[in-house]
Design an enzyme around this catalytic site. Structure first.
Site, PDB file in Angstrom:
ATOM      1  N   THR A  17       7.343  -2.464  -4.629  1.00 35.26           N
ATOM      2  CA  THR A  17       6.769  -2.714  -3.284  1.00 35.26           C
ATOM      3  C   THR A  17       6.860  -1.920  -2.410  1.00 35.26           C
ATOM      4  O   THR A  17       5.979  -1.907  -1.434  1.00 35.26           O
ATOM      5  CB  THR A  17       7.406  -4.112  -2.873  1.00 35.26           C
ATOM      6  OG1 THR A  17       8.811  -3.927  -2.625  1.00 35.26           O
ATOM      7  CG2 THR A  17       7.432  -5.186  -3.934  1.00 35.26           C
ATOM      8  N   ASN A  18       8.064  -0.763  -2.559  1.00 30.90           N
ATOM      9  CA  ASN A  18       8.012   0.162  -1.454  1.00 30.90           C
ATOM     10  C   ASN A  18       7.016   1.099  -1.600  1.00 30.90           C
ATOM     11  O   ASN A  18       6.490   1.707  -0.773  1.00 30.90           O
ATOM     12  CB  ASN A  18       9.520   0.696  -1.529  1.00 30.90           C
ATOM     13  CG  ASN A  18      10.408  -0.065  -0.699  1.00 30.90           C
ATOM     14  OD1 ASN A  18      10.389  -0.028   0.412  1.00 30.90           O
ATOM     15  ND2 ASN A  18      11.260  -0.659  -1.360  1.00 30.90           N
ATOM     16  N   HIS A 114      17.637   2.448   0.829  1.00 29.44           N
ATOM     17  CA  HIS A 114      18.665   1.617   0.367  1.00 29.44           C
ATOM     18  C   HIS A 114      18.544   0.325   1.065  1.00 29.44           C
ATOM     19  O   HIS A 114      18.706   0.235   2.190  1.00 29.44           O
ATOM     20  CB  HIS A 114      20.094   2.347   0.566  1.00 29.44           C
ATOM     21  CG  HIS A 114      21.127   1.564  -0.282  1.00 29.44           C
ATOM     22  ND1 HIS A 114      21.442   1.210  -1.415  1.00 29.44           N
ATOM     23  CD2 HIS A 114      22.106   0.853   0.594  1.00 29.44           C
ATOM     24  CE1 HIS A 114      22.340   0.556  -1.683  1.00 29.44           C
ATOM     25  NE2 HIS A 114      23.058   0.099  -0.473  1.00 29.44           N
TER      26      HIS A 114
HETATM   27  C1  GAR Z   1      14.354  -2.260  -3.231  1.00 33.25           C
HETATM   28  O1  GAR Z   1      14.955  -3.228  -2.250  1.00 33.25           O
HETATM   29  C2  GAR Z   1      15.240  -0.876  -2.675  1.00 33.25           C
HETATM   30  O2  GAR Z   1      15.820  -0.764  -1.784  1.00 33.25           O
HETATM   31  C3  GAR Z   1      16.185  -1.011  -4.020  1.00 33.25           C
HETATM   32  O3  GAR Z   1      15.581  -1.591  -4.817  1.00 33.25           O
HETATM   33  C4  GAR Z   1      14.593  -2.467  -4.554  1.00 33.25           C
HETATM   34  C5  GAR Z   1      13.260  -2.127  -5.365  1.00 33.25           C
HETATM   35  O4  GAR Z   1      12.043  -2.672  -4.852  1.00 33.25           O
HETATM   36  N1  GAR Z   1      16.916   0.188  -4.418  1.00 33.25           N
HETATM   37  C6  GAR Z   1      18.252   0.213  -4.697  1.00 33.25           C
HETATM   38  O5  GAR Z   1      19.006  -0.602  -4.687  1.00 33.25           O
HETATM   39  C7  GAR Z   1      18.369   1.695  -4.865  1.00 33.25           C
HETATM   40  N2  GAR Z   1      20.011   1.815  -4.606  1.00 33.25           N
HETATM   41  P1  GAR Z   1      10.862  -2.078  -5.392  1.00 33.25           P
HETATM   42  O6  GAR Z   1      10.512  -1.421  -6.594  1.00 33.25           O
HETATM   43  O7  GAR Z   1       9.762  -3.351  -5.210  1.00 33.25           O
HETATM   44  O8  GAR Z   1      10.311  -1.151  -4.242  1.00 33.25           O
END
Ligand code: GAR
Length: 214
Positions: A17-18, A114
């Site tokens: 999603t990021n 993070h």
């Molecule tokens: C997000 O919340 C990101 O901040 C976290 O994992 C998720 C990934 O979501 N990252 C960490 O915890 C790294 N230490 P996404 O794949 O939907 O972007």
């Protein structure tokens, strides 16, 4: 700015999603001075790969499970980053800690998002939902997200942007995670990427400062 569009390489492991927030921001013209040139996934079949493909962004899969240890894996990632001529590396839900061979080769050129306000709920073992479980366990009333440069220690590099999010009494790790993503991560990650590509992040005494728009 030096006039050249910077190559942004995004590293992912999961839902992405990021990554989607970065893609959307790019298509709205909000990432100035750079473009997402490649997405590298540590997992085959990660949904993030589909998001990249839909946006016509080239993808590479380097499975973590194919490598015996972090050093061997990091060397493979480093070789690919060099091949891609990465100017900026973005860890967007990338769940593997990179060895110093990568961080040393790309000093102040790797950023991570993070899902907490560093220095709270960070470091080794704090990733994904676990971060929100720990925040709720502790009982904090405010959490949020941090975008920072990546150095040799987990979640310890210079902070670029942070954004707070209120914790609600009835939050579960899932509801808190979602609110932090929507209200913080998806906003400050694209913003920090654009600031980097516009050469608006200055490093002084190991700390990062964002300069005002010129
Ligand atoms: C997000 O919340 C990101 O901040 C976290 O994992 C998720 C990934 O979501 N990252 C960490 O915890 C790294 N230490 P996404 O794949 O939907 O972007």
């Amino acid at each position: 700015m030096d006039g050249k569009m910077k190559n942004i390489v995004v590293l992912v492991s999961g839902g992405g999603t990021n990554l989607q927030a970065l893609i959307d921001s790019q298509s709205r013209g909000e990432i100035k001075g750079g473009r997402i040139s490649c997405v590298i996934s540590s997992k085959e079949g990660a949904y993030a790969l589909e998001r990249a493909a839909k946006a016509d962004i080239p993808t590479v899969v380097i499975p973590r499970k194919d490598y015996a240890n972090s050093k061997a894996y990091s060397e493979a990632i480093l070789a690919e980053l060099d091949r891609q001529k990465a100017d900026l590396v973005v860890l967007a839900g990338f769940m593997t800690i990179l060895d110093e061979c990568v961080t040393k080769a790309y000093p102040y050129r790797i950023i991570n998002v993070h899902p907490a306000l560093i220095p709270s709920f960070c470091g080794e073992g704090f990733y994904g939902l676990k971060v929100h479980e720990k925040a709720l366990e502790y009982g904090v009333k405010v959490s949020g997200a941090t975008v920072h440069f990546v150095n040799e220690q987990a979640d310890a590099g210079a902070i670029i942007l942070q954004s707070p999010v209120a914790v609600k009494n009835d939050d579960t790790p899932e509801t808190l995670q979602r609110r932090i993503m929507e209200n913080a991560e998806w906003k400050i990650l694209p913003k920090a990427v654009s600031l980097f590509c516009e050469d608006r992040i200055e490093i002084k005494d190991g700390k990062a400062y964002v300069s005002e728009e010129g």
